[in-house]
Design a protein around this motif. Structure first.
Motif, PDB file in Angstrom:
ATOM      1  N   GLY A  15     -23.339 -35.922 -13.529  1.00  0.00           N
ATOM      2  CA  GLY A  15     -22.335 -36.736 -14.204  1.00  0.00           C
ATOM      3  C   GLY A  15     -22.847 -37.375 -15.473  1.00  0.00           C
ATOM      4  N   VAL A  16     -24.155 -37.279 -15.693  1.00  0.00           N
ATOM      5  CA  VAL A  16     -24.801 -37.829 -16.893  1.00  0.00           C
ATOM      6  C   VAL A  16     -25.752 -36.771 -17.443  1.00  0.00           C
ATOM      7  N   ILE A  17     -25.776 -36.618 -18.753  1.00  0.00           N
ATOM      8  CA  ILE A  17     -26.729 -35.689 -19.360  1.00  0.00           C
ATOM      9  C   ILE A  17     -28.120 -36.325 -19.324  1.00  0.00           C
ATOM     10  N   ARG A  18     -29.024 -35.715 -18.599  1.00  0.00           N
ATOM     11  CA  ARG A  18     -30.405 -36.187 -18.540  1.00  0.00           C
ATOM     12  C   ARG A  18     -31.201 -35.399 -19.574  1.00  0.00           C
ATOM     13  N   ALA A  19     -31.509 -36.053 -20.688  1.00  0.00           N
ATOM     14  CA  ALA A  19     -32.159 -35.376 -21.810  1.00  0.00           C
ATOM     15  C   ALA A  19     -33.635 -35.756 -21.882  1.00  0.00           C
ATOM     16  N   ALA A  20     -34.503 -34.775 -21.717  1.00  0.00           N
ATOM     17  CA  ALA A  20     -35.951 -35.016 -21.759  1.00  0.00           C
ATOM     18  C   ALA A  20     -36.420 -35.102 -23.209  1.00  0.00           C
ATOM     19  N   VAL A  21     -37.169 -36.156 -23.514  1.00  0.00           N
ATOM     20  CA  VAL A  21     -37.729 -36.324 -24.859  1.00  0.00           C
ATOM     21  C   VAL A  21     -39.234 -36.519 -24.751  1.00  0.00           C
ATOM     22  N   ASN A  22     -39.932 -36.026 -25.748  1.00  0.00           N
ATOM     23  CA  ASN A  22     -41.393 -36.055 -25.786  1.00  0.00           C
ATOM     24  C   ASN A  22     -41.863 -37.269 -26.578  1.00  0.00           C
ATOM     25  N   MET A  23     -42.351 -38.286 -25.893  1.00  0.00           N
ATOM     26  CA  MET A  23     -42.733 -39.523 -26.555  1.00  0.00           C
ATOM     27  C   MET A  23     -44.006 -39.388 -27.393  1.00  0.00           C
ATOM     28  N   SER A  24     -44.750 -38.307 -27.221  1.00  0.00           N
ATOM     29  CA  SER A  24     -45.939 -38.109 -28.048  1.00  0.00           C
ATOM     30  C   SER A  24     -45.595 -37.482 -29.392  1.00  0.00           C
ATOM     31  N   ASN A  25     -44.351 -37.030 -29.534  1.00  0.00           N
ATOM     32  CA  ASN A  25     -43.909 -36.442 -30.798  1.00  0.00           C
ATOM     33  C   ASN A  25     -43.255 -37.523 -31.646  1.00  0.00           C
ATOM     34  N   ALA A  26     -44.106 -38.313 -32.301  1.00  0.00           N
ATOM     35  CA  ALA A  26     -43.617 -39.461 -33.070  1.00  0.00           C
ATOM     36  C   ALA A  26     -42.753 -39.053 -34.249  1.00  0.00           C
ATOM     37  N   ALA A  27     -42.821 -37.787 -34.637  1.00  0.00           N
ATOM     38  CA  ALA A  27     -41.991 -37.334 -35.747  1.00  0.00           C
ATOM     39  C   ALA A  27     -40.522 -37.261 -35.353  1.00  0.00           C
ATOM     40  N   LEU A  28     -40.255 -37.176 -34.038  1.00  0.00           N
ATOM     41  CA  LEU A  28     -38.888 -36.940 -33.586  1.00  0.00           C
ATOM     42  C   LEU A  28     -38.298 -38.043 -32.721  1.00  0.00           C
ATOM     43  N   VAL A  29     -39.126 -38.826 -32.080  1.00  0.00           N
ATOM     44  CA  VAL A  29     -38.609 -39.901 -31.237  1.00  0.00           C
ATOM     45  C   VAL A  29     -39.580 -41.069 -31.246  1.00  0.00           C
ATOM     46  N   GLN A  30     -39.030 -42.263 -31.403  1.00  0.00           N
ATOM     47  CA  GLN A  30     -39.840 -43.479 -31.427  1.00  0.00           C
ATOM     48  C   GLN A  30     -39.153 -44.554 -30.592  1.00  0.00           C
ATOM     49  N   LEU A  31     -39.964 -45.451 -30.069  1.00  0.00           N
ATOM     50  CA  LEU A  31     -39.455 -46.585 -29.305  1.00  0.00           C
ATOM     51  C   LEU A  31     -39.385 -47.794 -30.221  1.00  0.00           C
ATOM     52  N   ASP A  32     -38.190 -48.353 -30.396  1.00  0.00           N
ATOM     53  CA  ASP A  32     -38.024 -49.554 -31.205  1.00  0.00           C
ATOM     54  C   ASP A  32     -38.615 -50.730 -30.429  1.00  0.00           C
ATOM     55  N   PRO A  33     -39.687 -51.361 -30.936  1.00  0.00           N
ATOM     56  CA  PRO A  33     -40.347 -52.433 -30.188  1.00  0.00           C
ATOM     57  C   PRO A  33     -39.495 -53.689 -30.039  1.00  0.00           C
ATOM     58  N   VAL A  34     -38.501 -53.826 -30.889  1.00  0.00           N
ATOM     59  CA  VAL A  34     -37.651 -55.018 -30.843  1.00  0.00           C
ATOM     60  C   VAL A  34     -36.519 -54.843 -29.842  1.00  0.00           C
ATOM     61  N   THR A  35     -35.802 -53.728 -29.953  1.00  0.00           N
ATOM     62  CA  THR A  35     -34.632 -53.503 -29.099  1.00  0.00           C
ATOM     63  C   THR A  35     -34.963 -52.746 -27.812  1.00  0.00           C
ATOM     64  N   GLY A  36     -36.101 -52.043 -27.811  1.00  0.00           N
ATOM     65  CA  GLY A  36     -36.456 -51.252 -26.641  1.00  0.00           C
ATOM     66  C   GLY A  36     -35.696 -49.955 -26.536  1.00  0.00           C
ATOM     67  N   THR A  37     -34.936 -49.610 -27.578  1.00  0.00           N
ATOM     68  CA  THR A  37     -34.170 -48.363 -27.582  1.00  0.00           C
ATOM     69  C   THR A  37     -34.967 -47.263 -28.275  1.00  0.00           C
ATOM     70  N   LEU A  38     -34.574 -46.020 -28.012  1.00  0.00           N
ATOM     71  CA  LEU A  38     -35.221 -44.887 -28.641  1.00  0.00           C
ATOM     72  C   LEU A  38     -34.489 -44.511 -29.920  1.00  0.00           C
ATOM     73  N   THR A  39     -35.248 -44.226 -30.953  1.00  0.00           N
ATOM     74  CA  THR A  39     -34.695 -43.803 -32.230  1.00  0.00           C
ATOM     75  C   THR A  39     -35.336 -42.467 -32.621  1.00  0.00           C
ATOM     76  N   GLY A  40     -34.917 -41.919 -33.753  1.00  0.00           N
ATOM     77  CA  GLY A  40     -35.442 -40.634 -34.194  1.00  0.00           C
ATOM     78  C   GLY A  40     -34.423 -39.536 -34.016  1.00  0.00           C
ATOM     79  N   SER A  41     -34.694 -38.388 -34.629  1.00  0.00           N
ATOM     80  CA  SER A  41     -33.696 -37.327 -34.660  1.00  0.00           C
ATOM     81  C   SER A  41     -33.369 -36.766 -33.277  1.00  0.00           C
ATOM     82  N   ALA A  65     -45.147 -32.602 -24.137  1.00  0.00           N
ATOM     83  CA  ALA A  65     -44.347 -31.410 -23.852  1.00  0.00           C
ATOM     84  C   ALA A  65     -44.803 -30.786 -22.540  1.00  0.00           C
ATOM     85  N   ALA A  66     -46.090 -30.873 -22.251  1.00  0.00           N
ATOM     86  CA  ALA A  66     -46.612 -30.329 -20.997  1.00  0.00           C
ATOM     87  C   ALA A  66     -45.968 -31.020 -19.797  1.00  0.00           C
ATOM     88  N   ASP A  67     -45.754 -32.316 -19.902  1.00  0.00           N
ATOM     89  CA  ASP A  67     -45.115 -33.059 -18.810  1.00  0.00           C
ATOM     90  C   ASP A  67     -43.666 -32.613 -18.624  1.00  0.00           C
TER      91      ASP A  67
END
Length: 231
Positions: A15-41, A65-67
């Protein structure tokens, strides 16, 4: 949307799209330290995908990506934002690339290795994450250097810091950030590969694969593609 219910059984079976993101790929996903939300393309496209399907979204964070690949059979995610590489085509179907990132070599400032040609010479040891797409490309390219496999990108950097190798391979964006935080290292000029980033689904998800290909083509043609190397 035609056959939406059938599509959702593949792309959002809970019922929910579970989308896996690679947190070691800083070029594509980052954690906003203020809001705690994920940003990036990757995060932005996942949000757009959920909106397109009028469906809930859960961004599932992985350390590498290995994980993500290791969790593929564990029913933890439905779609994954990872690099498309021929070595993964037996397990997954990939959308067209939504962007590309580059991979480079990191060396100590004192290293004589100052070009791509100098890195691929006999005796040079390159540490690289075993399951990273850029490592697969590196293995297909090198003719003389030795590739030392590590469990993840951080381990490759650790080997370089402890002088267990001569160079570490990694995403250019991540290596540049490492240099900013760790004086004494530099990125060798010029990337050794360009890695296409796509949305992956299990090969059995035929409807989802077709839908995601069309979705990415329309998303990018609308001018929404973000090249992380240039902001």
């Amino acid at each position: 949307m035609p056959q939406r219910d059938e599509l959702l059984t593949e792309i959002a079976p809970t019922g929910v799209i579970r989308a896996a993101v690679n947190m070691s790929n800083a070029a594509l996903v980052q954690l906003d330290p203020v809001t705690g939300t994920l940003t990036g393309s990757s995060a932005k496209i996942a949000v757009a995908l959920a909106a397109e399907l009028d469906c809930g979204l859960s961004l599932v964070r992985y350390g590498s990506a290995a994980d993500i690949l290791a969790a593929a059979e564990g029913d933890e995610w439905d779609v994954a934002f990872i690099a498309s590489d021929p070595s993964r085509a037996d397990r997954f179907s990939f959308s067209p690339p939504y962007t590309r990132v580059t991979a480079s070599f990191l060396v100590p400032d004192s290293s004589p290795l100052d070009s791509l040609e100098h890195v691929d010479v006999e005796g040079v040891r390159i540490a690289a994450a075993r399951n990273a797409a850029y490592t697969k490309q590196l293995e297909r390219q090198v003719k003389n250097a030795i590739v030392l496999h590590t469990e993840n990108p951080a381990s490759a950097l650790g080997m370089l810091v402890s002088s267990e190798c001569d160079a570490a391979a990694g995403l250019t964006e991540s290596l540049s950030r490492f240099c900013e935080e760790n004086p004494g290292f530099r990125v060798v000029e010029g990337p050794f590969s360009e890695v296409p980033q796509a949305i992956a689904v299990h090969r059995s998800c035929v409807r989802a694969s077709t839908f995601l290909s069309n979705f990415i083509e329309q998303h990018c043609s609308a001018g929404n593609d973000v090249n992380p190397e240039f902001g």
